[in-house]
Design an enzyme around this catalytic site. Structure first.
Site, PDB file in Angstrom:
ATOM      1  N   ASP A   9      60.087  13.465  30.167  1.00 56.17           N
ATOM      2  CA  ASP A   9      60.317  14.912  30.038  1.00 56.17           C
ATOM      3  C   ASP A   9      59.652  15.563  28.824  1.00 56.17           C
ATOM      4  O   ASP A   9      60.277  16.380  28.137  1.00 56.17           O
ATOM      5  CB  ASP A   9      61.819  15.192  30.000  1.00 56.17           C
ATOM      6  CG  ASP A   9      62.536  14.800  31.281  1.00 56.17           C
ATOM      7  OD1 ASP A   9      61.875  14.246  32.187  1.00 56.17           O
ATOM      8  OD2 ASP A   9      63.752  15.026  31.380  1.00 56.17           O
ATOM      9  N   ASP A  51      61.597  17.318  34.525  1.00 57.84           N
ATOM     10  CA  ASP A  51      62.592  18.126  35.202  1.00 57.84           C
ATOM     11  C   ASP A  51      61.841  19.121  36.087  1.00 57.84           C
ATOM     12  O   ASP A  51      60.828  19.690  35.670  1.00 57.84           O
ATOM     13  CB  ASP A  51      63.438  18.891  34.181  1.00 57.84           C
ATOM     14  CG  ASP A  51      64.659  18.124  33.710  1.00 57.84           C
ATOM     15  OD1 ASP A  51      64.819  16.948  34.075  1.00 57.84           O
ATOM     16  OD2 ASP A  51      65.464  18.716  32.965  1.00 57.84           O
ATOM     17  N   HIS A  53      63.416  21.824  38.389  1.00 58.83           N
ATOM     18  CA  HIS A  53      64.598  22.433  38.988  1.00 58.83           C
ATOM     19  C   HIS A  53      64.244  23.585  39.931  1.00 58.83           C
ATOM     20  O   HIS A  53      63.221  24.253  39.756  1.00 58.83           O
ATOM     21  CB  HIS A  53      65.533  22.938  37.889  1.00 58.83           C
ATOM     22  CG  HIS A  53      66.054  21.857  36.991  1.00 58.83           C
ATOM     23  ND1 HIS A  53      66.735  20.758  37.468  1.00 58.83           N
ATOM     24  CD2 HIS A  53      65.988  21.693  35.635  1.00 58.83           C
ATOM     25  CE1 HIS A  53      67.078  19.974  36.449  1.00 58.83           C
ATOM     26  NE2 HIS A  53      66.625  20.522  35.331  1.00 58.83           N
ATOM     27  N   HIS A  62      74.067  22.631  37.170  1.00 54.78           N
ATOM     28  CA  HIS A  62      73.265  22.274  35.993  1.00 54.78           C
ATOM     29  C   HIS A  62      72.896  23.504  35.171  1.00 54.78           C
ATOM     30  O   HIS A  62      72.831  23.446  33.943  1.00 54.78           O
ATOM     31  CB  HIS A  62      72.000  21.545  36.455  1.00 54.78           C
ATOM     32  CG  HIS A  62      71.265  20.834  35.375  1.00 54.78           C
ATOM     33  ND1 HIS A  62      71.815  19.806  34.645  1.00 54.78           N
ATOM     34  CD2 HIS A  62      69.992  20.994  34.892  1.00 54.78           C
ATOM     35  CE1 HIS A  62      70.932  19.361  33.769  1.00 54.78           C
ATOM     36  NE2 HIS A  62      69.821  20.072  33.888  1.00 54.78           N
ATOM     37  N   HIS A  76      66.020  26.246  32.742  1.00 50.77           N
ATOM     38  CA  HIS A  76      64.882  25.559  32.128  1.00 50.77           C
ATOM     39  C   HIS A  76      64.114  24.776  33.184  1.00 50.77           C
ATOM     40  O   HIS A  76      64.647  24.438  34.234  1.00 50.77           O
ATOM     41  CB  HIS A  76      65.347  24.600  31.017  1.00 50.77           C
ATOM     42  CG  HIS A  76      66.238  23.503  31.523  1.00 50.77           C
ATOM     43  ND1 HIS A  76      67.595  23.675  31.739  1.00 50.77           N
ATOM     44  CD2 HIS A  76      65.972  22.220  31.878  1.00 50.77           C
ATOM     45  CE1 HIS A  76      68.116  22.557  32.197  1.00 50.77           C
ATOM     46  NE2 HIS A  76      67.148  21.640  32.298  1.00 50.77           N
ATOM     47  N   LYS A 101      62.299  15.321  38.913  1.00 45.96           N
ATOM     48  CA  LYS A 101      63.733  15.074  39.107  1.00 45.96           C
ATOM     49  C   LYS A 101      64.516  16.372  38.941  1.00 45.96           C
ATOM     50  O   LYS A 101      64.035  17.336  38.344  1.00 45.96           O
ATOM     51  CB  LYS A 101      64.241  14.026  38.118  1.00 45.96           C
ATOM     52  CG  LYS A 101      64.058  14.360  36.644  1.00 45.96           C
ATOM     53  CD  LYS A 101      64.444  13.173  35.774  1.00 45.96           C
ATOM     54  CE  LYS A 101      64.199  13.421  34.298  1.00 45.96           C
ATOM     55  NZ  LYS A 101      65.075  14.448  33.700  1.00 45.96           N
ATOM     56  N   CYS A 143      68.054  12.544  28.262  1.00 46.90           N
ATOM     57  CA  CYS A 143      67.263  11.915  29.319  1.00 46.90           C
ATOM     58  C   CYS A 143      66.613  10.601  28.889  1.00 46.90           C
ATOM     59  O   CYS A 143      66.440   9.700  29.718  1.00 46.90           O
ATOM     60  CB  CYS A 143      66.227  12.898  29.849  1.00 46.90           C
ATOM     61  SG  CYS A 143      67.016  14.330  30.646  1.00 46.90           S
TER      62      CYS A 143
END
Length: 205
Positions: A9, A51, A53, A62, A76, A101, A143
């Site tokens: 990340d 990430d 999303h 989240h 984010h 992810k 993470c």
């Protein structure tokens, strides 16, 4: 013995100026790039996670407008936005597998991600016979911690590259490193960047 490197990340929203920017994030990106310039050929697999999303909805709780910064967070790393891009200081040319992810759900561990072709990280490691994993990236107390613990749970020997990580806060970062060491991870500094190593006795500096 085959070895993998996890780059967790290292994204614009997690480095300075991002939605959840971590102090030292840009320096971590540069230090990982320096490490790869010297050692990329030592790894059979180099996995970088992001990430990624969904822009609509709260991604399974989240995202929140009143986040607790433990289980819920400000918006984010929305898929396709600049915040989800890799930090520009990270050279990803040696990365062999990119995983995304958190698509609609909370996700911390790199093992929760998949490649665009649908491969899981465990599939990748198993296919290449990887038994040792080095872990770098952001954030130590979230993470990075989750990814390293999952690597241990999947039977790999793990090293945390302590000068190639950055945490959200000193106390939880210190606790995460202590937990990882207790779980069997080795804490080592590479010396490849200018950033001082995190210390299990002093926490992130």
């Amino acid at each position: 013995m085959t070895r993998a490197l996890f780059i967790v990340d290292v994204q614009n929203d997690f480095t300075e100026g991002g939605a959840l920017g971590v102090d030292g994030g840009d320096a971590v990106a540069a230090a990982i790039t320096a490490h790869l310039a010297r050692h990329a050929e030592e790894y059979d697999v180099i996995v970088a996670s992001r990430d990624w999303h969904d822009g609509d909805g709260d991604n399974g709780g989240h995202f929140s407008t009143s986040p607790d910064y433990i289980d819920s967070w400000p918006v984010h790393c929305v898929a396709g936005t600049p915040g989800a891009d890799y930090d520009p200081g990270l050279d990803t040319s040696a990365v062999t597998h990119h995983v995304k992810k958190g698509q609609g759900i909370p996700a911390y561990s790199l093992f929760e991600g998949v490649t665009d072709a649908g491969e899981t990280v465990d599939d990748i490691l198993t296919a290449h016979g990887v038994v040792e994993v080095d872990v770098a990236g952001i954030a130590t107390d979230h993470c990075v911690r989750a990814s390293a613990l999952d690597a241990i749970a999947h039977g790999r020997r793990v090293r945390i590259l302590t000068d190639l990580i950055a945490g959200v806060a000193p106390a939880p970062s210190q606790a995460a490193l202590a937990e990882l060491a207790h779980a069997g991870a080795e804490l080592v500094a590479t010396g490849d960047g200018d950033r001082p190593a995190a210390d299990v006795g002093e926490g992130e500096r």
